[in-house]
Structures are given as C-alpha cells and as structure tokens.
Scaffold this active site. Structure first.
Site, PDB file in Angstrom:
ATOM      1  N   CYS A 131     -18.895  -2.774  55.658  1.00  0.00           N
ATOM      2  CA  CYS A 131     -19.894  -3.459  55.708  1.00  0.00           C
ATOM      3  C   CYS A 131     -20.474  -3.885  54.500  1.00  0.00           C
ATOM      4  CB  CYS A 131     -21.070  -3.012  56.740  1.00  0.00           C
ATOM      5  SG  CYS A 131     -22.438  -3.984  57.290  1.00  0.00           S
ATOM      6  N   CYS A 132     -20.784  -3.034  53.388  1.00  0.00           N
ATOM      7  CA  CYS A 132     -21.343  -3.076  52.153  1.00  0.00           C
ATOM      8  C   CYS A 132     -20.421  -3.977  51.478  1.00  0.00           C
ATOM      9  CB  CYS A 132     -21.758  -1.818  51.608  1.00  0.00           C
ATOM     10  SG  CYS A 132     -23.102  -0.999  51.900  1.00  0.00           S
ATOM     11  N   CYS A 147     -31.119  -3.139  53.284  1.00  0.00           N
ATOM     12  CA  CYS A 147     -30.974  -3.874  54.475  1.00  0.00           C
ATOM     13  C   CYS A 147     -32.011  -2.981  55.542  1.00  0.00           C
ATOM     14  CB  CYS A 147     -29.463  -3.845  55.038  1.00  0.00           C
ATOM     15  SG  CYS A 147     -28.275  -4.694  54.248  1.00  0.00           S
ATOM     16  N   CYS A 200     -30.507  -0.073  57.301  1.00  0.00           N
ATOM     17  CA  CYS A 200     -30.120   1.224  56.552  1.00  0.00           C
ATOM     18  C   CYS A 200     -31.088   1.718  55.535  1.00  0.00           C
ATOM     19  CB  CYS A 200     -28.897   0.627  55.755  1.00  0.00           C
ATOM     20  SG  CYS A 200     -27.474   0.032  56.807  1.00  0.00           S
ATOM     21  N   CYS A 211     -22.522   1.816  47.536  1.00  0.00           N
ATOM     22  CA  CYS A 211     -21.725   0.643  48.398  1.00  0.00           C
ATOM     23  C   CYS A 211     -21.044  -0.218  47.289  1.00  0.00           C
ATOM     24  CB  CYS A 211     -22.668  -0.009  49.142  1.00  0.00           C
ATOM     25  SG  CYS A 211     -23.572  -1.246  48.130  1.00  0.00           S
TER      26      CYS A 211
HETATM   27 FE1  SF4 Z   1     -24.271  -3.124  55.860  1.00  0.00          FE
HETATM   28 FE2  SF4 Z   1     -26.178  -1.289  55.823  1.00  0.00          FE
HETATM   29 FE3  SF4 Z   1     -24.583  -1.919  53.692  1.00  0.00          FE
HETATM   30 FE4  SF4 Z   1     -26.503  -3.852  54.624  1.00  0.00          FE
HETATM   31  S1  SF4 Z   1     -26.734  -1.600  53.582  1.00  0.00           S
HETATM   32  S2  SF4 Z   1     -24.443  -4.309  53.859  1.00  0.00           S
HETATM   33  S3  SF4 Z   1     -26.289  -3.516  56.942  1.00  0.00           S
HETATM   34  S4  SF4 Z   1     -23.923  -1.065  55.454  1.00  0.00           S
END
Ligand code: SF4
Length: 274
Positions: free
Chosen positions: A149-150, A233, A236, A261
């Site tokens: 996701c990141c 986010c 998170c 990330c």
């Molecule tokens: Fe995805 Fe969480 Fe990374 Fe944002 S912080 S990109 S929602 S995993």
C-alpha cells in the site's frame, strides 16, 4: 555514507520500494559537490547554510518534500521563504487516506506563503487493482500488504516527483528514532538516481523545532495538539503516550524493525517521512 564517486550519470532513475523506474537522466554532480558531501564538513553547517547552498547549486530543480504531518517540514518551508520565496518549492503526496487536518494545513500554508503546493497522487489504476484484490484495509493484515500500500500510494508518486528534481529537502532529524540516528545534513540519494538530498535539521532536537515553530508562529497540523507528533495516513497514525518514541504512532501494530515504507528507506529499511 557511501562514497558517491560511482553515482554519476545513470540513464534511468530507479525508485526504491515501488520497483518502478523513471526514465530521466541523473544530475551531473560536479566533483566539488561530490567532494563536499564525502568530506562530512556539512554536518556542522546551520540549516540556513544548507538551504542556501542547495538553492545556489540546484534552483529551480530543488524542492521540499513535506507531509504536512510533521512540524519539521513546516519549519523548513518557513525558513526557505525567509531565505528566498521565489525559489521555495514544496511538493507533497496525497495518498487518498490523509486526515482532514492535513488538508486544512495545506490550505493554510497555501494562503500564508502565497504558494502553489505541488501535489502528487497515486496512479488510480494501481490503487483500484490493489484494493479490489486485497481490500481497503489491507495494511492491517500483513507487513507485506502494508508495504504494498505504501508503495502504491506513496513511493511511486514520490518517484515521479523526484524525477524532475536534482535535489530534494527533507525534515529528517537524527533524534526522531534510532533508524534515523546517522542522518547526514547533505547526502547523495542512491535510492533516487543519485540526486542530492538535504536534511538541514539533521542535528536539531525536538525542542529546537518547537522553539522555532513558536517563535515564528509557523502553521502546523492540528493533530499535533492531540498527541500526534507525526501524522501520516489517518488509518496508520495514532497519538502516542508520554515517553514513547516519536515514531511510535505510525504503523503501531507492527514490530519496530518493519515500520517503514520507502520514502527515506536508507535510514528506515522501507521507511517513510511522508
Ligand atoms: Fe497505505 Fe497506511 Fe502506507 Fe498510507 S501509511 S500508504 S494507508 S499503508
């Protein structure tokens, strides 16, 4: 820091964790720049001096990367504007999952400094494919899915943002966490095609940052007042308890060594300052 002598011209800039590539030439760093970075001399430079040097060397192909979720980025943008507003560029990544407080801050900054914030979004087809296959809250399931996701929402857009720059500025501080303890004021960013990365606050403490923010009434994210030292986010990020590490509120359900990330991956194994 690794020697940078081998970092000159590379026809393709790799973007770290996303695995994507951006076909733009790397900057031709002069021998003087390479020598300066390798010397370590810049570690004793003030934040102003680091920024002035960056403007002299790279403007207009230099910009601040700000998450609008940490006071460091807002401090740096204020400092850049005090040095030279016309050279002060800022970009950010709207992951699509940011809290309203972060959007509010972007608009406050836009008004106060009369600046156009360069906002990058993830590629819609990649987000659609990811959530269709793994669900909207995939990041809570496994470290791999959280990094996926990141990668889609942050790292890939970051690669596009950096593709048009020869240098970027970040608010990393050595005191933020153990993984950032060896951050350098000026370094070569191997992960993004050998461009230069400036960390003007490398040696600043949390108190130094707070003092500056207060003295200059710099706008910051409203969630800091609710216990969030770092806002990413919404899904998170959480408030931290007294005594916890400043980064403890990010991806808190993961172990310490996996909570990163890709934005500042050199320090954080798959890390993020955004
Ligand atoms: Fe995805 Fe969480 Fe990374 Fe944002 S912080 S990109 S929602 S995993």
């Amino acid at each position: 820091m690794e020697s940078v002598s081998a970092l000159k011209p590379d026809p393709v800039r790799p973007t770290a964790a996303a695995g994507a590539t951006v076909p733009t030439p790397s900057p031709q760093l002069s021998d003087a720049v390479i020598e300066l970075v390798n010397s370590g001399e810049t570690q004793s430079w003030s934040a102003e001096r680091v920024l002035e040097w960056g403007f002299e060397q790279f403007a207009p192909r230099i910009a601040l990367s700000a998450s609008f979720g940490s006071p460091e980025g807002m401090l740096l943008f204020d400092l850049m504007n005090r040095i030279e507003p016309s050279l002060s560029r800022v970009f950010t990544i709207d992951t699509g999952r940011l809290p309203q407080e972060t959007y509010n801050l972007m608009d406050r900054v836009r008004d106060r400094y009369d600046v156009q914030i360069e906002i990058y979004f993830p590629e819609a087809p990649r987000v659609e494919a990811m959530v269709r296959e793994h669900g909207l809250n995939l990041f809570y399931e496994t470290v791999e899915k959280r990094r996926m996701c990141c990668g889609v929402r942050k790292v890939e857009p970051l690669g596009r943002a950096l593709a048009d720059l020869d240098a970027w500025i970040s608010g990393l501080r050595a005191g933020q966490s153990e993984t950032r303890s060896d951050v350098s004021a000026i370094e070569i960013d191997d992960l993004h095609g050998g461009i230069v990365k400036l960390n003007p606050l490398a040696n600043w403490s949390r108190d130094d940052v707070n003092d500056y923010i207060e003295r200059h009434a710099v706008p910051v994210n409203a969630l800091h007042a609710k216990g969030y030292p770092s806002v990413g986010c919404a899904s998170c990020s959480r408030a931290i308890e007294p005594g916890e590490d400043e980064r403890a509120g990010r991806w808190w359900w993961e172990s310490d060594d996996s909570r990163e990330c890709g934005i500042h991956v050199a320090y954080e194994e798959q890390g993020s300052g955004i």
